[in-house]
Write an enzyme that holds these catalytic residues in place. Structure first.
Site, PDB file in Angstrom:
ATOM      1  N   GLY A   1      -3.224   0.146   1.226  1.00  0.00           N
ATOM      2  CA  GLY A   1      -4.090  -0.111   0.080  1.00  0.00           C
ATOM      3  C   GLY A   1      -3.441   0.130  -1.268  1.00  0.00           C
ATOM      4  O   GLY A   1      -4.059  -0.100  -2.302  1.00  0.00           O
ATOM      5  N   HIS A   2      -2.189   0.580  -1.309  1.00  0.00           N
ATOM      6  CA  HIS A   2      -1.525   0.941  -2.584  1.00  0.00           C
ATOM      7  C   HIS A   2      -0.126   0.360  -2.621  1.00  0.00           C
ATOM      8  O   HIS A   2       0.845   1.086  -2.472  1.00  0.00           O
ATOM      9  CB  HIS A   2      -1.469   2.463  -2.723  1.00  0.00           C
ATOM     10  CG  HIS A   2      -1.192   2.934  -4.120  1.00  0.00           C
ATOM     11  ND1 HIS A   2       0.075   3.121  -4.616  1.00  0.00           N
ATOM     12  CD2 HIS A   2      -2.029   3.264  -5.121  1.00  0.00           C
ATOM     13  CE1 HIS A   2       0.011   3.565  -5.862  1.00  0.00           C
ATOM     14  NE2 HIS A   2      -1.259   3.657  -6.191  1.00  0.00           N
ATOM     15  N   PHE A   3       0.059  -0.788  -2.868  1.00  0.00           N
ATOM     16  CA  PHE A   3      -0.820  -1.947  -2.987  1.00  0.00           C
ATOM     17  C   PHE A   3      -0.330  -2.947  -1.956  1.00  0.00           C
ATOM     18  O   PHE A   3       0.885  -3.086  -1.799  1.00  0.00           O
ATOM     19  CB  PHE A   3      -0.745  -2.542  -4.395  1.00  0.00           C
ATOM     20  CG  PHE A   3      -1.064  -1.551  -5.478  1.00  0.00           C
ATOM     21  CD1 PHE A   3      -2.389  -1.246  -5.769  1.00  0.00           C
ATOM     22  CD2 PHE A   3      -0.056  -0.902  -6.173  1.00  0.00           C
ATOM     23  CE1 PHE A   3      -2.685  -0.334  -6.777  1.00  0.00           C
ATOM     24  CE2 PHE A   3      -0.355   0.008  -7.168  1.00  0.00           C
ATOM     25  CZ  PHE A   3      -1.660   0.304  -7.478  1.00  0.00           C
TER      26      PHE A   3
END
Length: 149
Positions: free
Chosen positions: A52-54
């Site tokens: 999720g990052h990223f």
């Protein structure tokens, strides 16, 4: 405590309570009691934060680099006291002067250099630097507090 270098991840886990996915140190490469410690972390795309990052531009979250620096500081304190004692922990107690100088991405090797500045009544103050390829990525002054639980 006789310290044999390098200290690998399985033995780091005997010193600090962190475990996957939060253990951020892969190896301790240098140690001078009550003075300095050098540790490394190999950053890989398989780490959960990169989902999720990223997703399209994986960047190591700065807070995890700071956490890794704090783990190195705590390890310096624990090794300096002769090893971990039962029910004794070093908690992250503060941060000053944090600066983020470059992004850290999968494939990078972070080298943490921490130095004990002061130690009073169970609170240690450390200068901490994280480097990639000899360049400073993050620097900060970190405090850790010893607590028996």
């Amino acid at each position: 405590m006789d310290v044999q270098l390098p200290i690998e991840a399985k033995d780091i886990q005997k010193l600090i309570p962190h475990r996957y996915p939060f253990l951020q140190l892969d190896r301790i490469t240098a140690f001078e009691p009550m003075k300095t410690l050098t540790a490394i972390k190999n950053v890989t795309i398989n780490e959960p934060q990169f989902q999720g990052h990223f997703p399209d531009l994986p960047v190591m979250p700065g807070v995890l680099i700071i956490e890794a620096m704090a783990q190195a500081c705590g390890t310096l304190a624990i090794l300096s006291e002769g090893g971990r004692k039962e029910n004794e922990f070093f908690f992250f107690a503060g941060i000053d002067e944090a600066r983020f100088k470059r992004q850290v991405i999968p494939g990078d090797q972070l080298v943490f250099e921490v130095e004990l500045l002061t130690s009073r009544r169970g609170i240690g103050k450390f200068n901490a630097v994280a480097k990639v390829d000899g360049q400073v990525a993050v620097e900060a002054v970190i405090m850790c507090a010893k607590r028996v639980v």
